[in-house]
Design a protein around this motif. Structure first.
Motif, PDB file in Angstrom:
ATOM      1  N   ARG A  13       0.853  -1.187   0.000  1.00 12.81           N
ATOM      2  CA  ARG A  13       0.000   0.000   0.000  1.00 12.81           C
ATOM      3  C   ARG A  13       0.883   1.229   0.000  1.00 12.81           C
ATOM      4  O   ARG A  13       1.701   1.410   0.897  1.00 12.81           O
ATOM      5  CB  ARG A  13      -0.901   0.008   1.224  1.00 12.81           C
ATOM      6  N   LEU A  14       0.701   2.064  -1.004  1.00 15.73           N
ATOM      7  CA  LEU A  14       1.466   3.295  -1.126  1.00 15.73           C
ATOM      8  C   LEU A  14       0.624   4.472  -0.651  1.00 15.73           C
ATOM      9  O   LEU A  14      -0.595   4.476  -0.826  1.00 15.73           O
ATOM     10  CB  LEU A  14       1.898   3.526  -2.571  1.00 15.73           C
ATOM     11  N   SER A  15       1.293   5.441  -0.069  1.00 12.48           N
ATOM     12  CA  SER A  15       0.627   6.659   0.387  1.00 12.48           C
ATOM     13  C   SER A  15       1.312   7.873  -0.214  1.00 12.48           C
ATOM     14  O   SER A  15       2.516   7.851  -0.489  1.00 12.48           O
ATOM     15  CB  SER A  15       0.677   6.760   1.916  1.00 12.48           C
ATOM     16  N   CYS A  16       0.554   8.934  -0.368  1.00 10.38           N
ATOM     17  CA  CYS A  16       1.095  10.185  -0.881  1.00 10.38           C
ATOM     18  C   CYS A  16       0.385  11.343  -0.205  1.00 10.38           C
ATOM     19  O   CYS A  16      -0.842  11.402  -0.188  1.00 10.38           O
ATOM     20  CB  CYS A  16       0.904  10.268  -2.391  1.00 10.38           C
ATOM     21  N   ALA A  17       1.159  12.243   0.329  1.00 12.82           N
ATOM     22  CA  ALA A  17       0.580  13.420   0.965  1.00 12.82           C
ATOM     23  C   ALA A  17       1.430  14.635   0.638  1.00 12.82           C
ATOM     24  O   ALA A  17       2.653  14.531   0.527  1.00 12.82           O
ATOM     25  CB  ALA A  17       0.501  13.226   2.477  1.00 12.82           C
ATOM     26  N   PRO A  18       0.812  15.788   0.489  1.00 14.40           N
ATOM     27  CA  PRO A  18       1.585  16.999   0.225  1.00 14.40           C
ATOM     28  C   PRO A  18       2.185  17.566   1.502  1.00 14.40           C
ATOM     29  O   PRO A  18       1.639  17.388   2.587  1.00 14.40           O
ATOM     30  CB  PRO A  18       0.548  17.955  -0.357  1.00 14.40           C
ATOM     31  N   SER A  19       3.319  18.203   1.366  1.00 18.35           N
ATOM     32  CA  SER A  19       3.912  18.924   2.478  1.00 18.35           C
ATOM     33  C   SER A  19       4.379  20.274   1.966  1.00 18.35           C
ATOM     34  O   SER A  19       4.415  20.511   0.765  1.00 18.35           O
ATOM     35  CB  SER A  19       5.090  18.143   3.061  1.00 18.35           C
ATOM     36  N   GLY A  20       4.694  21.144   2.886  1.00 21.89           N
ATOM     37  CA  GLY A  20       5.098  22.468   2.465  1.00 21.89           C
ATOM     38  C   GLY A  20       3.877  23.355   2.269  1.00 21.89           C
ATOM     39  O   GLY A  20       2.828  23.119   2.854  1.00 21.89           O
ATOM     40  N   ARG A  21       3.989  24.328   1.404  1.00 27.07           N
ATOM     41  CA  ARG A  21       2.891  25.277   1.223  1.00 27.07           C
ATOM     42  C   ARG A  21       1.720  24.605   0.497  1.00 27.07           C
ATOM     43  O   ARG A  21       1.876  23.660  -0.242  1.00 27.07           O
ATOM     44  CB  ARG A  21       3.363  26.496   0.432  1.00 27.07           C
ATOM     45  N   THR A  22       0.526  25.107   0.747  1.00 23.29           N
ATOM     46  CA  THR A  22      -0.652  24.553   0.108  1.00 23.29           C
ATOM     47  C   THR A  22      -0.668  24.939  -1.365  1.00 23.29           C
ATOM     48  O   THR A  22      -0.086  25.953  -1.766  1.00 23.29           O
ATOM     49  CB  THR A  22      -1.920  25.066   0.788  1.00 23.29           C
ATOM     50  N   PHE A  23      -1.336  24.144  -2.159  1.00 27.42           N
ATOM     51  CA  PHE A  23      -1.459  24.440  -3.575  1.00 27.42           C
ATOM     52  C   PHE A  23      -2.755  23.853  -4.087  1.00 27.42           C
ATOM     53  O   PHE A  23      -3.309  22.924  -3.513  1.00 27.42           O
ATOM     54  CB  PHE A  23      -0.263  23.875  -4.363  1.00 27.42           C
ATOM     55  N   SER A  24      -3.238  24.436  -5.150  1.00 28.00           N
ATOM     56  CA  SER A  24      -4.501  24.012  -5.716  1.00 28.00           C
ATOM     57  C   SER A  24      -4.288  22.805  -6.613  1.00 28.00           C
ATOM     58  O   SER A  24      -3.345  22.763  -7.404  1.00 28.00           O
ATOM     59  CB  SER A  24      -5.108  25.160  -6.538  1.00 28.00           C
ATOM     60  N   ARG A  25      -5.140  21.827  -6.472  1.00 22.42           N
ATOM     61  CA  ARG A  25      -5.071  20.657  -7.328  1.00 22.42           C
ATOM     62  C   ARG A  25      -6.445  20.012  -7.350  1.00 22.42           C
ATOM     63  O   ARG A  25      -7.181  20.081  -6.369  1.00 22.42           O
ATOM     64  CB  ARG A  25      -4.031  19.653  -6.808  1.00 22.42           C
ATOM     65  N   ASN A  26      -6.784  19.415  -8.443  1.00 21.86           N
ATOM     66  CA  ASN A  26      -8.072  18.753  -8.592  1.00 21.86           C
ATOM     67  C   ASN A  26      -7.968  17.249  -8.683  1.00 21.86           C
ATOM     68  O   ASN A  26      -8.948  16.547  -8.444  1.00 21.86           O
ATOM     69  CB  ASN A  26      -8.795  19.278  -9.841  1.00 21.86           C
ATOM     70  N   VAL A  27      -6.800  16.766  -9.080  1.00 15.89           N
ATOM     71  CA  VAL A  27      -6.608  15.331  -9.196  1.00 15.89           C
ATOM     72  C   VAL A  27      -5.243  14.947  -8.674  1.00 15.89           C
ATOM     73  O   VAL A  27      -4.310  15.755  -8.641  1.00 15.89           O
ATOM     74  CB  VAL A  27      -6.747  14.851 -10.667  1.00 15.89           C
ATOM     75  N   MET A  28      -5.149  13.685  -8.283  1.00 14.07           N
ATOM     76  CA  MET A  28      -3.880  13.085  -7.918  1.00 14.07           C
ATOM     77  C   MET A  28      -3.735  11.817  -8.748  1.00 14.07           C
ATOM     78  O   MET A  28      -4.741  11.179  -9.105  1.00 14.07           O
ATOM     79  CB  MET A  28      -3.843  12.739  -6.429  1.00 14.07           C
ATOM     80  N   ALA A  29      -2.504  11.472  -9.032  1.00 16.17           N
ATOM     81  CA  ALA A  29      -2.273  10.287  -9.854  1.00 16.17           C
ATOM     82  C   ALA A  29      -1.007   9.571  -9.418  1.00 16.17           C
ATOM     83  O   ALA A  29      -0.155  10.153  -8.729  1.00 16.17           O
ATOM     84  CB  ALA A  29      -2.165  10.683 -11.328  1.00 16.17           C
ATOM     85  N   TRP A  30      -0.935   8.333  -9.826  1.00 19.46           N
ATOM     86  CA  TRP A  30       0.274   7.536  -9.615  1.00 19.46           C
ATOM     87  C   TRP A  30       0.825   7.134 -10.985  1.00 19.46           C
ATOM     88  O   TRP A  30       0.065   6.715 -11.871  1.00 19.46           O
ATOM     89  CB  TRP A  30      -0.038   6.282  -8.807  1.00 19.46           C
ATOM     90  N   PHE A  31       2.117   7.286 -11.116  1.00 22.68           N
ATOM     91  CA  PHE A  31       2.851   6.824 -12.288  1.00 22.68           C
ATOM     92  C   PHE A  31       3.912   5.835 -11.794  1.00 22.68           C
ATOM     93  O   PHE A  31       4.228   5.788 -10.604  1.00 22.68           O
ATOM     94  CB  PHE A  31       3.551   7.997 -12.990  1.00 22.68           C
ATOM     95  N   ARG A  32       4.471   5.097 -12.717  1.00 21.99           N
ATOM     96  CA  ARG A  32       5.584   4.214 -12.352  1.00 21.99           C
ATOM     97  C   ARG A  32       6.582   4.177 -13.503  1.00 21.99           C
ATOM     98  O   ARG A  32       6.236   4.404 -14.653  1.00 21.99           O
ATOM     99  CB  ARG A  32       5.103   2.810 -12.014  1.00 21.99           C
ATOM    100  N   GLN A  33       7.810   3.875 -13.118  1.00 23.96           N
ATOM    101  CA  GLN A  33       8.872   3.771 -14.114  1.00 23.96           C
ATOM    102  C   GLN A  33       9.715   2.544 -13.812  1.00 23.96           C
ATOM    103  O   GLN A  33      10.353   2.468 -12.753  1.00 23.96           O
ATOM    104  CB  GLN A  33       9.734   5.036 -14.118  1.00 23.96           C
ATOM    105  N   ALA A  34       9.697   1.613 -14.746  1.00 27.83           N
ATOM    106  CA  ALA A  34      10.510   0.411 -14.627  1.00 27.83           C
ATOM    107  C   ALA A  34      11.892   0.697 -15.205  1.00 27.83           C
ATOM    108  O   ALA A  34      12.050   1.598 -16.038  1.00 27.83           O
ATOM    109  CB  ALA A  34       9.845  -0.741 -15.371  1.00 27.83           C
ATOM    110  N   PRO A  35      12.890  -0.056 -14.793  1.00 27.04           N
ATOM    111  CA  PRO A  35      14.244   0.157 -15.315  1.00 27.04           C
ATOM    112  C   PRO A  35      14.273   0.079 -16.836  1.00 27.04           C
ATOM    113  O   PRO A  35      13.752  -0.859 -17.422  1.00 27.04           O
ATOM    114  CB  PRO A  35      15.045  -0.983 -14.681  1.00 27.04           C
ATOM    115  N   GLY A  36      14.838   1.100 -17.445  1.00 27.73           N
ATOM    116  CA  GLY A  36      14.980   1.119 -18.890  1.00 27.73           C
ATOM    117  C   GLY A  36      13.720   1.448 -19.649  1.00 27.73           C
ATOM    118  O   GLY A  36      13.700   1.396 -20.877  1.00 27.73           O
ATOM    119  N   LYS A  37      12.661   1.802 -18.935  1.00 27.67           N
ATOM    120  CA  LYS A  37      11.394   2.120 -19.599  1.00 27.67           C
ATOM    121  C   LYS A  37      10.944   3.533 -19.262  1.00 27.67           C
ATOM    122  O   LYS A  37      11.423   4.143 -18.312  1.00 27.67           O
ATOM    123  CB  LYS A  37      10.317   1.106 -19.196  1.00 27.67           C
ATOM    124  N   GLU A  38       9.997   4.023 -20.041  1.00 32.62           N
ATOM    125  CA  GLU A  38       9.467   5.348 -19.783  1.00 32.62           C
ATOM    126  C   GLU A  38       8.475   5.308 -18.614  1.00 32.62           C
ATOM    127  O   GLU A  38       7.876   4.268 -18.325  1.00 32.62           O
ATOM    128  CB  GLU A  38       8.770   5.889 -21.032  1.00 32.62           C
TER     129      GLU A  38
END
Length: 122
Positions: A19-44
């Motif tokens: 289970r992965l988690s993601c939370a913002p830190s620092g100053r607040t910012f406007s956003r409407n969506v969050m997403a997850w990407f991944r990068q395997a070795p040698g791939k985009e």
């Protein structure tokens, strides 16, 4: 400075879960969506899943549909990615991103985390 901080990566066996988690830190910012990407070795870097912070919309890459679930906890200002039925091909660095529209292109996201490593052994 805006930061997204991921956590929860690690080593799992094929068929296992993480289970992965993601939370913002620092100053607040406007956003409407969050997403997850991944990068395997040698791939985009590739889109994995996205979630709207305003509606019930969620989108998944075909390769993870039925196995991964993206969710959010508004009270904790955190987005999660539950990874089930893991496969060795799920190995890679997983990045959290914030933007305004759920799109598969990296350019749609203005803010990124540093990434967390997921390694799946066969």
């Amino acid at each position: 400075q805006v930061q997204l901080v991921e956590s929860g990566g690690g080593l799992a066996q094929a068929g296992g879960s993480l289970r992965l988690s993601c939370a913002p830190s620092g100053r607040t910012f406007s956003r409407n969506v969050m997403a997850w990407f991944r990068q395997a070795p040698g791939k985009e870097r590739e889109f994995v899943a996205g979630i709207s912070l305003r509606t019930i919309q969620r989108n998944y890459a075909d390769s993870v549909k039925g196995r991964f679930t993206i969710s959010r906890d508004d009270a904790k200002n955190t987005v999660f990615l539950q990874l089930n039925s893991l496969k060795p091909e799920d190995t890679g660095v997983y990045y959290c991103a914030a933007g305004n529209t759920i799109l598969v292109s990296q350019t749609a996201y203005a803010h990124w985390g540093q990434g967390t490593q997921v390694t799946v052994s066969s």
